[in-house]
Design a protein around this motif. Structure first.
Motif, mmCIF file in Angstrom:
data_model
loop_
_atom_site.group_PDB
_atom_site.id
_atom_site.type_symbol
_atom_site.label_atom_id
_atom_site.label_comp_id
_atom_site.label_asym_id
_atom_site.label_seq_id
_atom_site.Cartn_x
_atom_site.Cartn_y
_atom_site.Cartn_z
ATOM 1 N N SER A 56 0.835 -1.222 0.000
ATOM 2 C CA SER A 56 0.000 0.000 0.000
ATOM 3 C C SER A 56 0.853 1.248 0.000
ATOM 4 O O SER A 56 0.473 2.289 -0.506
ATOM 5 C CB SER A 56 -0.919 -0.016 1.233
ATOM 6 O OG SER A 56 -0.141 -0.041 2.429
ATOM 7 N N THR A 57 2.036 1.156 0.532
ATOM 8 C CA THR A 57 2.949 2.300 0.554
ATOM 9 C C THR A 57 3.343 2.715 -0.860
ATOM 10 O O THR A 57 3.418 3.894 -1.200
ATOM 11 C CB THR A 57 4.205 1.967 1.357
ATOM 12 O OG1 THR A 57 3.826 1.591 2.676
ATOM 13 C CG2 THR A 57 5.147 3.171 1.425
ATOM 14 N N GLU A 58 3.541 1.726 -1.745
ATOM 15 C CA GLU A 58 3.910 2.017 -3.126
ATOM 16 C C GLU A 58 2.780 2.729 -3.852
ATOM 17 O O GLU A 58 3.007 3.673 -4.610
ATOM 18 C CB GLU A 58 4.267 0.725 -3.849
ATOM 19 C CG GLU A 58 4.729 0.960 -5.293
ATOM 20 C CD GLU A 58 5.073 -0.344 -5.967
ATOM 21 O OE1 GLU A 58 5.475 -0.297 -7.141
ATOM 22 O OE2 GLU A 58 4.943 -1.386 -5.325
ATOM 23 N N ARG A 59 1.534 2.303 -3.635
ATOM 24 C CA ARG A 59 0.390 2.953 -4.296
ATOM 25 C C ARG A 59 0.232 4.404 -3.848
ATOM 26 O O ARG A 59 -0.039 5.297 -4.635
ATOM 27 C CB ARG A 59 -0.891 2.165 -4.021
ATOM 28 C CG ARG A 59 -0.926 0.805 -4.707
ATOM 29 C CD ARG A 59 -2.336 0.245 -4.709
ATOM 30 N NE ARG A 59 -2.851 0.052 -3.351
ATOM 31 C CZ ARG A 59 -2.705 -1.088 -2.662
ATOM 32 N NH1 ARG A 59 -2.053 -2.113 -3.195
ATOM 33 N NH2 ARG A 59 -3.205 -1.199 -1.460
ATOM 34 N N LEU B 176 0.478 7.851 -6.257
ATOM 35 C CA LEU B 176 -0.626 8.818 -6.279
ATOM 36 C C LEU B 176 -0.141 10.216 -5.908
ATOM 37 O O LEU B 176 -0.522 11.221 -6.514
ATOM 38 C CB LEU B 176 -1.739 8.372 -5.336
ATOM 39 C CG LEU B 176 -2.972 9.281 -5.251
ATOM 40 C CD1 LEU B 176 -3.625 9.418 -6.623
ATOM 41 C CD2 LEU B 176 -3.976 8.737 -4.241
ATOM 42 N N THR B 177 0.733 10.270 -4.900
ATOM 43 C CA THR B 177 1.279 11.564 -4.466
ATOM 44 C C THR B 177 2.081 12.233 -5.570
ATOM 45 O O THR B 177 1.967 13.429 -5.825
ATOM 46 C CB THR B 177 2.152 11.367 -3.227
ATOM 47 O OG1 THR B 177 1.378 10.769 -2.184
ATOM 48 C CG2 THR B 177 2.698 12.720 -2.734
ATOM 49 N N VAL B 178 2.920 11.450 -6.265
ATOM 50 C CA VAL B 178 3.717 11.992 -7.363
ATOM 51 C C VAL B 178 2.829 12.522 -8.486
ATOM 52 O O VAL B 178 3.066 13.589 -9.058
ATOM 53 C CB VAL B 178 4.684 10.906 -7.896
ATOM 54 C CG1 VAL B 178 5.380 11.402 -9.161
ATOM 55 C CG2 VAL B 178 5.717 10.555 -6.842
ATOM 56 N N ALA B 179 1.763 11.780 -8.819
ATOM 57 C CA ALA B 179 0.860 12.214 -9.881
ATOM 58 C C ALA B 179 0.174 13.538 -9.533
ATOM 59 O O ALA B 179 0.064 14.444 -10.357
ATOM 60 C CB ALA B 179 -0.182 11.130 -10.150
ATOM 61 N N LEU C 232 1.265 15.808 -7.496
ATOM 62 C CA LEU C 232 2.274 16.874 -7.496
ATOM 63 C C LEU C 232 2.537 17.371 -8.909
ATOM 64 O O LEU C 232 2.664 18.579 -9.151
ATOM 65 C CB LEU C 232 3.565 16.355 -6.867
ATOM 66 C CG LEU C 232 4.727 17.369 -6.792
ATOM 67 C CD1 LEU C 232 4.307 18.576 -5.956
ATOM 68 C CD2 LEU C 232 5.965 16.714 -6.190
ATOM 69 N N VAL C 233 2.605 16.468 -9.879
ATOM 70 C CA VAL C 233 2.837 16.862 -11.268
ATOM 71 C C VAL C 233 1.684 17.713 -11.791
ATOM 72 O O VAL C 233 1.883 18.738 -12.449
ATOM 73 C CB VAL C 233 3.029 15.606 -12.152
ATOM 74 C CG1 VAL C 233 3.046 15.996 -13.622
ATOM 75 C CG2 VAL C 233 4.325 14.893 -11.791
ATOM 76 N N VAL C 234 0.443 17.303 -11.492
ATOM 77 C CA VAL C 234 -0.726 18.065 -11.929
ATOM 78 C C VAL C 234 -0.727 19.460 -11.308
ATOM 79 O O VAL C 234 -0.995 20.466 -11.966
ATOM 80 C CB VAL C 234 -2.018 17.315 -11.570
ATOM 81 C CG1 VAL C 234 -3.238 18.198 -11.859
ATOM 82 C CG2 VAL C 234 -2.113 16.013 -12.358
ATOM 83 N N ALA C 235 -0.402 19.538 -10.010
ATOM 84 C CA ALA C 235 -0.381 20.831 -9.326
ATOM 85 C C ALA C 235 0.660 21.760 -9.933
ATOM 86 O O ALA C 235 0.432 22.961 -10.111
ATOM 87 C CB ALA C 235 -0.119 20.633 -7.838
ATOM 88 N N LEU C 236 1.844 21.211 -10.266
ATOM 89 C CA LEU C 236 2.890 22.032 -10.874
ATOM 90 C C LEU C 236 2.464 22.552 -12.236
ATOM 91 O O LEU C 236 2.734 23.706 -12.591
ATOM 92 C CB LEU C 236 4.178 21.210 -10.990
ATOM 93 C CG LEU C 236 4.902 20.908 -9.662
ATOM 94 C CD1 LEU C 236 6.092 19.989 -9.907
ATOM 95 C CD2 LEU C 236 5.356 22.194 -8.987
#
Length: 252
Positions: A28-31, A35-38, A40-44
């Motif tokens: 679950s840590t990997e998922r 999700l967090t990286v995705a 962050l990219v959208v926010a940037l």
């Protein structure tokens, strides 16, 4: 990360017959990390777009070539003070009338400032009519009413000492007649004084005179059939060339 676990075999079977089953489990840590990286990219991306839009909206002059900024500022200032720009704007209105004034002593209508349509810059559209030297309102509504009277007063009285005339009052007024009140009423008026202290001012020598203009303009609620006209004094001192004296109405 992938974890593997062993499933217990049947206890009734011997060690030789024991079967090991590998079960794959996703962490679950990997998922959560993906999700967090995705996000962050959208926010940037969104933030970059907003910063770009704010930067260019705040500095539109950089989108023009060098030297164009001053030209645009000068053009905007000139348009605000150019009467021909105002005329072009009102000519686009659905209902508008613009009249040019003329005065010829002994020939004008009842010795008053005469308004004419259909010549020079003058026009009428949207139901406006010029009747008996008065503007007739075609429909009930809000209208911008304006007029200008220009004067050039001779300030010398022929005195050898050049004392000149005393104060000469110049007045211009717009009247309204409405059937709803069955009487006339003054919409706007203004008074100027000419020839002040002409004996002390060298620029007002004999033959030059004193130039001044009275401008009136405001928005009014008018009724269908209302009539508007002007009243001006010192008619012999009026200047009517090159659109210096005019009268008009248009729907904002």
């Amino acid at each position: 990360m992938v974890a593997y676990t062993s499933a217990p075999s049947d206890m009734e079977m011997g060690l030789e017959q024991r079967t090991v089953v590998l079960v794959e489990k996703k962490s679950s840590t990997e998922r959560i990390l993906k999700l967090t990286v995705a996000l962050l990219v959208v926010a940037l991306c969104v933030g970059g777009i907003l910063v770009f839009a704010w930067y260019w909206s705040g500095r539109p002059e950089q989108m023009t070539q060098p030297g164009h900024t001053d030209a645009l500022i000068d053009k905007d200032t000139a348009e605000k003070t150019d009467p021909h720009t105002t005329l072009r704007r009102i000519s686009k209105a659905k209902a508008a009338i613009h009249l040019e004034g003329i005065y010829e002593e002994g020939e004008s209508l009842k010795d008053q400032l005469e308004w004419r349509s259909g010549q020079g810059q003058a026009f009428a559209q949207g139901g406006f009519r010029l009747v008996n030297n008065q503007i007739e309102i075609p429909q009930t509504g809000l209208y911008f009413v304006y007029s200008q009277a220009s004067f050039r007063v001779s300030c010398s009285d022929g005195d050898e000492e050049g004392a000149g005339k005393g104060l000469t009052p110049l007045s211009h007024r717009i009247w309204r007649y409405s059937d709803s009140i069955n009487s006339k009423a003054s919409l706007m008026s203004a008074v100027r004084s000419a020839c002040q202290n002409t004996a002390q001012v060298e620029s007002y020598r004999e033959g030059q005179g004193w130039y001044n203009a009275i401008y009136l303009g405001a928005v009014f609620q008018l009724n269908k059939g209302d009539r508007l006209w002007t009243e001006t004094n010192q008619l012999s001192e009026l200047e009517t060339d090159e659109g210096r004296t005019f009268f008009g109405v248009f729907a904002p």
